[in-house]
Enzyme design. Structure first.
Site, PDB file in Angstrom:
ATOM      1  N   ASP A 131     -17.311  19.382 -17.758  1.00  0.00           N
ATOM      2  CA  ASP A 131     -17.487  18.171 -16.972  1.00  0.00           C
ATOM      3  C   ASP A 131     -17.424  17.001 -17.948  1.00  0.00           C
ATOM      4  O   ASP A 131     -18.136  17.002 -18.962  1.00  0.00           O
ATOM      5  CB  ASP A 131     -18.871  18.218 -16.290  1.00  0.00           C
ATOM      6  CG  ASP A 131     -18.894  17.510 -14.958  1.00  0.00           C
ATOM      7  OD1 ASP A 131     -18.357  16.391 -14.887  1.00  0.00           O
ATOM      8  OD2 ASP A 131     -19.490  18.056 -14.012  1.00  0.00           O
ATOM      9  N   HIS A 362     -22.818  20.270  -6.279  1.00  0.00           N
ATOM     10  CA  HIS A 362     -24.226  20.019  -6.600  1.00  0.00           C
ATOM     11  C   HIS A 362     -24.709  18.657  -6.083  1.00  0.00           C
ATOM     12  O   HIS A 362     -25.821  18.247  -6.401  1.00  0.00           O
ATOM     13  CB  HIS A 362     -24.413  20.077  -8.118  1.00  0.00           C
ATOM     14  CG  HIS A 362     -23.625  19.003  -8.813  1.00  0.00           C
ATOM     15  ND1 HIS A 362     -22.253  19.061  -8.970  1.00  0.00           N
ATOM     16  CD2 HIS A 362     -24.009  17.818  -9.349  1.00  0.00           C
ATOM     17  CE1 HIS A 362     -21.835  17.973  -9.573  1.00  0.00           C
ATOM     18  NE2 HIS A 362     -22.877  17.193  -9.816  1.00  0.00           N
ATOM     19  N   ASP A 363     -23.874  17.969  -5.321  1.00  0.00           N
ATOM     20  CA  ASP A 363     -24.247  16.645  -4.820  1.00  0.00           C
ATOM     21  C   ASP A 363     -24.413  16.586  -3.313  1.00  0.00           C
ATOM     22  O   ASP A 363     -24.779  15.528  -2.787  1.00  0.00           O
ATOM     23  CB  ASP A 363     -23.168  15.611  -5.194  1.00  0.00           C
ATOM     24  CG  ASP A 363     -23.108  15.333  -6.682  1.00  0.00           C
ATOM     25  OD1 ASP A 363     -24.167  15.360  -7.343  1.00  0.00           O
ATOM     26  OD2 ASP A 363     -21.996  15.091  -7.187  1.00  0.00           O
TER      27      ASP A 363
HETATM   28  C1  GLC Z   1     -20.919  12.497 -10.064  1.00  0.00           C
HETATM   29  C2  GLC Z   1     -21.780  13.728 -10.250  1.00  0.00           C
HETATM   30  C3  GLC Z   1     -23.179  13.383  -9.852  1.00  0.00           C
HETATM   31  C4  GLC Z   1     -23.676  12.280 -10.767  1.00  0.00           C
HETATM   32  C5  GLC Z   1     -22.740  11.062 -10.714  1.00  0.00           C
HETATM   33  C6  GLC Z   1     -23.015  10.107 -11.840  1.00  0.00           C
HETATM   34  O1  GLC Z   1     -20.858  12.119  -8.749  1.00  0.00           O
HETATM   35  O2  GLC Z   1     -21.258  14.811  -9.521  1.00  0.00           O
HETATM   36  O3  GLC Z   1     -24.038  14.498  -9.917  1.00  0.00           O
HETATM   37  O4  GLC Z   1     -24.960  11.875 -10.373  1.00  0.00           O
HETATM   38  O5  GLC Z   1     -21.377  11.433 -10.847  1.00  0.00           O
HETATM   39  O6  GLC Z   1     -22.556  10.628 -13.080  1.00  0.00           O
END
Ligand code: GLC
Ligand code: CA
Length: 582
Positions: A131, A362-363
């Site tokens: 990531d 995960h969001d």
């Molecule tokens: C992306 C990630 C999320 C994070 C956000 C800020 O949306 O999936 O979990 O909080 O970016 O980095």
């Protein structure tokens, strides 16, 4: 619900790494002589490392935990794992606030642990995707600490600063109405420099200034650090948000407020600015300099399927290989007509780009709960799996999705760990619910995730029945349904490469389609997305699909029988049927 915040919205070294990379894999597809790049038909499995497997008993998952579970992942049939951030981080946003792009947070292990994971993953024929958070760093990153110390230091221009406004009383005000996705003004005052900095996410996540070429150089350098080690590519976090309007114009208000209590804004000046495509093209050029088809996946929350096309780089296909189609599985209801339309759009509007449908991550609240009706959730989960894994999409699975793990949203604000759930309570309860520990077995009360009773988030109460070990032993389980679908997708030419032909397109309850291989062999899929039994007439002949018998490959419930190709087939409520045309 948690979706709301999204929807509102060095040569020698490289050579050595390249040899390591090629030597550690025997990529299955190439070995069988397919010309397609590996990612095109890949099953990519998202690991949220905090919640996957704890190896040292501190209640937090870690890299060695992932290594321990590689055999499970190989047997599931995944081609690659995408691991959410494990770099050194204050963990305000659980790793999405990075303070060092070239290391491993001690909570997750060491760089040596990572190298071991990478090497062992290769032995299991699993590629590793990292990531990469390019929009912002942690406010504890040495660059930001320096940047926030003085206007004249070199790193100051790594971030987005503004003097703001001053009112009649001499009080400092932010330059405009921009709000953070995570609540409140997107501007934070720093007295030491007498300026505001911009943060799209938490104030501990200052946005990088991508108009400064030194930022691009530094971030590409961080990516090379991992590419040189042998990672297969990156999932690019929040990639649409790299640039903001230079004139800092106010975002037009859309009316109403969001879950954080902020006005709904249009985001035309803080999201999807055209300059990001230039960065991605250069990034793709950099990544393509490595052997082995390294992959760029984009976290692209967009409004329509047509909006996804430019992220492939248009006709040149020189940007992302796999921008996420979040409309398909995150933006839809369980509705045959909606899925038919989205599938057709992904087939026709992406300019030949490979779709990547996203149902879970995960969001967002898990698909188990978003699509489930409270009665038929298991059957519905099998429909979703069948849809994802028999479609033309490269498949993205999120840990736990394959066992039907539910969302477990905290009931009391004092139990919430995700900061947006604290500031947004009770309207926004945060993302803890979809991040609870992976359920491996029923050997201890932590579902085999950890030996420590104090896991960072509680284990879902249903772990005694919903867990990997129990489901492996049950031929009818959701896990075995996934395993069989993945195996089929790999071995069946029509499912692997076949074009999409919609069948019975006027049916409001049952989604039916064929995948037809170049040699004309076909597989039919029929998914009853309703609570009523339906008899469907597939009309294969009229759709130009040849064959005289349909032989069941997979069926839920069992007992949907083989038929003559143009005969009716009866589908019980929420049935899923996959059949070979002979
Ligand atoms: C992306 C990630 C999320 C994070 C956000 C800020 O949306 O999936 O979990 O909080 O970016 O980095
Ligand atoms: Ca641990």
């Amino acid at each position: 619900m948690p979706m709301a915040w999204k929807h509102s919205a060095a040569l020698q070294c490289a050579l050595a790494a390249a040899l390591l990379y090629v030597g550690s894999y025997a990529p299955a597809a190439e070995a069988r002589g397919h010309a397609d790049p590996w990612w095109q038909h890949a099953v990519i499995y998202e690991i949220y490392p905090r919640s996957f497997q704890d190896s040292n008993g501190d209640g937090i998952g870690d890299l060695n935990g992932i290594t321990q579970r590689l055999t499970y992942l190989q047997e599931l049939g995944v081609d690659a794992i995408w691991i959410a951030p494990f770099y050194p981080s204050p963990q305000v946003d659980f790793g999405y606030d990075i303070s060092d792009y070239r290391g491993v947070d001690p909570r997750y292990g060491t760089l040596a642990d990572f190298d071991r994971l990478l090497a062992q993953a290769g032995q299991h024929h699993i590629r590793v995707i990292l990531d990469m958070v390019l929009n912002h760093t942690s406010d504890k990153h040495p660059w930001f600490i320096e940047a926030a110390s003085s206007r004249t230091v070199g790193k100051h221009d790594f971030y987005c600063w503004s003097d703001g406004k001053v009112d009649a009383a001499g009080k400092h005000l932010p330059p405009n109405n921009w709000v953070s996705l995570f609540g409140g003004s997107a501007w934070q005052w720093v007295p030491a420099v007498g300026q505001y900095y911009y943060h799209k996410f938490y104030r501990q996540q200052p946005d990088l200034n991508w108009r400064n070429p030194a930022v691009e150089q530094a971030m590409f350098g961080a990516m090379r650090f991992w590419l040189d080690r042998g990672v297969a590519g990156f999932r690019l976090d929040a990639i649409t948000t790299l640039f903001e309007d230079e004139q800092l114009r106010d975002e037009p208000a859309l009316g109403g407020t969001n879950a954080q209590g902020d006005p709904n804004l249009s985001n035309i000046y803080t999201d999807n600015l055209p300059q990001v495509h230039d960065v991605i093209r250069r990034m793709r050029g950099m990544v393509d300099g490595y052997p082995g088809e390294r992959l760029l996946i984009g976290e692209t929350y967009l409004k329509t399927t047509a909006d996804i096309a430019p992220w492939y780089g248009g006709a040149r296909h020189d940007e992302l290989q796999l921008p996420m189609d979040t409309l398909f599985g995150l933006g839809a209801k369980l509705d045959a007509a909606t899925f038919r339309r989205r599938m057709t759009e992904a087939d026709t509007l992406l300019g030949g780009g490979q779709p990547l449908f996203v149902f879970d991550n995960h969001d967002n609240i898990r698909s188990w709960d978003r699509f489930g009706d409270g009665v038929h959730n298991a059957a519905i989960a099998k429909i979703i799996a069948a849809l994802l894994l028999t479609s033309r999409s490269a498949a993205l699975l999120y840990q736990g999705e394959e066992i039907g793990q539910p969302t477990t949203t905290p009931k009391r604000v004092q139990d919430v760990r995700d900061p947006i759930g604290i500031t947004g309570w009770p309207k926004e309860k945060g993302r803890d619910g979809e991040r609870t520990p992976m359920q491996w077995d029923d050997a201890n009360a932590q579902a085999g995730f950890s030996s420590n009773p104090h896991t960072w988030l509680p284990v879902q109460a249903n772990y005694r029945t919903v867990n990997v070990r129990t489901e492996l032993a049950d031929p009818g389980s959701i896990l075995n349904w996934h395993r069989r679908l993945i195996a089929l997708r790999r071995s069946n030419a029509a499912l692997r490469d076949g074009r999409l032909v919609m069948l019975d397109p006027g049916n409001a309850s049952v989604l039916s389609y064929a995948r037809v291989a170049a040699d004309g062999t076909a597989v039919v899929v029929a998914l009853n997305m309703s609570a009523v039994t339906h008899k469907v007439t597939l009309g294969l002949k009229a759709a130009g699909v040849s064959g005289s018998r349909l032989t069941t490959l997979m069926a839920n419930p069992a007992g949907i029988t083989d038929t003559g190709a143009d005969h009716d087939v009866t589908l019980p409520p929420f049935a899923a049927w996959v059949a070979q045309v002979r």
